[in-house]
Design an enzyme around this catalytic site. Structure first.
Site, PDB file in Angstrom:
ATOM      1  N   ASN A   1       0.844  -1.201   0.000  1.00 17.35           N
ATOM      2  CA  ASN A   1       0.000   0.000   0.000  1.00 17.35           C
ATOM      3  C   ASN A   1       0.877   1.248   0.000  1.00 17.35           C
ATOM      4  O   ASN A   1       1.852   1.328   0.746  1.00 17.35           O
ATOM      5  CB  ASN A   1      -0.844  -0.041   1.287  1.00 17.35           C
ATOM      6  CG  ASN A   1      -1.973   0.971   1.321  1.00 17.35           C
ATOM      7  OD1 ASN A   1      -2.783   1.025   0.394  1.00 17.35           O
ATOM      8  ND2 ASN A   1      -2.042   1.762   2.379  1.00 17.35           N
TER       9      ASN A   1
ATOM     10  N   HIS B   1      -4.951   9.903  -1.469  1.00 18.34           N
ATOM     11  CA  HIS B   1      -5.138  11.153  -0.730  1.00 18.34           C
ATOM     12  C   HIS B   1      -4.816  12.258  -1.732  1.00 18.34           C
ATOM     13  O   HIS B   1      -3.644  12.522  -2.015  1.00 18.34           O
ATOM     14  CB  HIS B   1      -4.161  11.236   0.452  1.00 18.34           C
ATOM     15  CG  HIS B   1      -4.369  10.187   1.490  1.00 18.34           C
ATOM     16  ND1 HIS B   1      -5.485  10.161   2.307  1.00 18.34           N
ATOM     17  CD2 HIS B   1      -3.611   9.134   1.880  1.00 18.34           C
ATOM     18  CE1 HIS B   1      -5.398   9.139   3.142  1.00 18.34           C
ATOM     19  NE2 HIS B   1      -4.280   8.487   2.895  1.00 18.34           N
TER      20      HIS B   1
ATOM     21  N   GLU C   1      -7.372   4.603   0.615  1.00 20.24           N
ATOM     22  CA  GLU C   1      -7.484   5.619   1.686  1.00 20.24           C
ATOM     23  C   GLU C   1      -7.989   6.945   1.117  1.00 20.24           C
ATOM     24  O   GLU C   1      -7.493   8.018   1.441  1.00 20.24           O
ATOM     25  CB  GLU C   1      -6.109   5.862   2.340  1.00 20.24           C
ATOM     26  CG  GLU C   1      -5.433   4.622   2.857  1.00 20.24           C
ATOM     27  CD  GLU C   1      -4.145   4.893   3.625  1.00 20.24           C
ATOM     28  OE1 GLU C   1      -3.838   6.061   3.938  1.00 20.24           O
ATOM     29  OE2 GLU C   1      -3.437   3.905   3.923  1.00 20.24           O
TER      30      GLU C   1
ATOM     31  N   ASP D   1      -9.346  10.428   0.103  1.00 16.14           N
ATOM     32  CA  ASP D   1      -9.982  11.691   0.494  1.00 16.14           C
ATOM     33  C   ASP D   1      -9.560  12.742  -0.519  1.00 16.14           C
ATOM     34  O   ASP D   1      -8.553  12.587  -1.207  1.00 16.14           O
ATOM     35  CB  ASP D   1      -9.693  12.110   1.951  1.00 16.14           C
ATOM     36  CG  ASP D   1      -8.258  11.964   2.403  1.00 16.14           C
ATOM     37  OD1 ASP D   1      -7.338  12.153   1.575  1.00 16.14           O
ATOM     38  OD2 ASP D   1      -8.027  11.690   3.597  1.00 16.14           O
TER      39      ASP D   1
HETATM   40  C1  XIL Z   1      -3.144   8.214   9.678  1.00 21.17           C
HETATM   41  C2  XIL Z   1      -4.396   8.269  10.515  1.00 21.17           C
HETATM   42  O1  XIL Z   1      -5.417   8.844   9.767  1.00 21.17           O
HETATM   43  C3  XIL Z   1      -4.155   9.064  11.758  1.00 21.17           C
HETATM   44  O2  XIL Z   1      -5.308   9.039  12.603  1.00 21.17           O
HETATM   45  C4  XIL Z   1      -2.973   8.445  12.473  1.00 21.17           C
HETATM   46  O3  XIL Z   1      -2.667   9.126  13.596  1.00 21.17           O
HETATM   47  C5  XIL Z   1      -1.757   8.453  11.573  1.00 21.17           C
HETATM   48  O4  XIL Z   1      -2.055   7.724  10.426  1.00 21.17           O
HETATM   49  N1  XIL Z   1      -1.243   6.852   5.147  1.00 21.17           N
HETATM   50  C6  XIL Z   1      -1.615   5.728   5.838  1.00 21.17           C
HETATM   51  C7  XIL Z   1      -2.489   5.844   7.009  1.00 21.17           C
HETATM   52  O5  XIL Z   1      -1.314   4.613   5.400  1.00 21.17           O
HETATM   53  O6  XIL Z   1      -2.255   4.851   7.969  1.00 21.17           O
HETATM   54  C8  XIL Z   1      -2.401   7.208   7.650  1.00 21.17           C
HETATM   55  O7  XIL Z   1      -3.381   7.291   8.637  1.00 21.17           O
HETATM   56  C9  XIL Z   1      -2.586   8.285   6.618  1.00 21.17           C
HETATM   57  C10 XIL Z   1      -1.526   8.209   5.565  1.00 21.17           C
END
Ligand code: XIL
Length: 351
Positions: free
Chosen positions: A202, A238, A268, A270
């Site tokens: 990932n 993201h 993930e 957003d």
């Molecule tokens: C972030 C979470 O959203 C937060 O709450 C935590 O404190 C830190 O991690 N990439 C990833 C995720 O793979 O695990 C991350 O999540 C965001 C970026």
């Protein structure tokens, strides 16, 4: 075998609910209870997921939207190494267990996240010698993957191992002390501990074609060539609405990974709008367009097994700590569906 099990699980998801929907045009006022995303996703043979934190599930409004719309869930934080083992040898699975049982009670699948990441590592791990780190690294993966065996359909085994500068392997403590082979080792240990789970690499910033996605492609191709048990790649997604990767580029990247025999997932997602500077209504329409077109790529790509959003309500997002004020998710802070929600629904319904 693994693929057959996963296909069966997807079929199970697909027959779990019927898509009963009334087409909603962008100008229709938001109904109080919009059509469930999970029904549309099931009908398309996809999983639609969200990251959650167990404490949020105690909020009735949060929990109602979560239950209505998602058929897949990922622990945003509580299955990472630090929350599980803040003190060496004293594992605490309570947070992740709460999420997994809440998911099971609602007929949702679970993806574990993440066995090996350079962040959210307990502080004691940083002080270990190379020999001790090897022991603890192996024990951690085995222990966590065994604990959740039968309760997760997939794991993000290694997260964010490719560097942003030069796109070599990130020079994390794992690489420094265990060597480059830590990645292959992690997948092998995870497969032994949970032979049924799909195992994903990932990462972020490698969604469309480019230097980072080339590096990720070469990494996973190399792992496959060595016989390492890897089943897929997660594209974190993201993104900023103002600079989202081009659809054709993401589609081509998904295709080349699929051509290796791998699955992909959007893991993930957003979409930030805080830096656009337009009117709120315009920003939310731009955000909708990005959500819709990128989710549609997963719907159209047979190798894409689902889309996970990194939360669903603007009441809770990691974006605020990382990038400042924004409104990156599908529901507003009062849990009303935003244009982005309807963009995702349209994409899942192929319209
Ligand atoms: C972030 C979470 O959203 C937060 O709450 C935590 O404190 C830190 O991690 N990439 C990833 C995720 O793979 O695990 C991350 O999540 C965001 C970026």
């Amino acid at each position: 075998m693994k693929r057959a099990v996963a296909a069966a699980l997807l079929a199970l998801v697909a027959c779990g609910s019927k898509a009963a929907s009334t087409p909603t045009s962008p100008t229709t006022p938001a109904p109080a209870d919009p059509d469930p995303l999970r029904a549309a996703a099931s009908a398309a043979g996809k999983l639609v997921g969200t990251a959650v934190q167990s404490s949020f599930l105690n909020d009735a409004r949060y929990s109602a939207v979560f239950a209505r719309h998602f058929n897949y869930v990922t622990a945003e934080y509580e299955m990472k190494w630090d929350p599980i083992e803040r003190a060496r040898g004293a594992e605490d699975f309570s947070g992740g267990d709460a999420i997994a049982s809440s998911a099971a009670a609602r007929g949702m699948q679970v993806k574990g996240h993440a066995l090996v990441w350079n962040q959210a590592v307990p502080s004691w791990v940083g002080g270990l010698s190379a020999a001790d780190l090897r022991v603890e690294f192996e024990r951690h993966i085995r222990s966590v993957a065994s604990h959740y065996r039968g309760r997760v359909i997939a794991w993000d085994v290694v997260n964010e191992a490719v560097d942003d500068v030069g796109f070599g392997l990130r020079d994390s403590m794992f690489r420094q002390k265990l060597g480059d082979r830590y990645i292959a080792d992690a997948f092998r240990i995870a497969r032994e501990a949970d032979p049924q789970a799909l195992l994903f690499y990932n990462d972020y910033g490698g969604e469309g074609l480019g230097g980072k996605s080339d590096a990720i492609y070469e990494l996973v191709k190399g792992l496959l060539a060595q016989g390492v048990p890897i089943d897929g790649v997660g594209l974190q997604m993201h993104v900023r609405a103002a600079a989202a990767p081009a659809d054709a580029s993401v589609a081509a990247n998904m295709r080349r990974l699929a051509a290796l025999g791998l699955r992909v997932n959007i893991s993930e997602m957003d979409v930030r709008v805080g830096d656009i500077g337009g009117s709120t209504a315009d920003n939310l329409e731009r955000q909708k367009t990005v959500y819709r077109s990128l989710v549609a790529l997963c719907v159209a790509e047979p190798a894409c097994h689902g889309v996970t959003f990194w939360g669903f309500t603007d009441a809770h997002s990691w974006i605020y700590n990382q990038y400042g004020p924004d409104a990156p998710l599908l529901f507003d802070a009062q849990y009303a569906p935003k244009p982005a929600f309807y963009g995702v629904l349209d994409a899942l319904m192929r319209r």
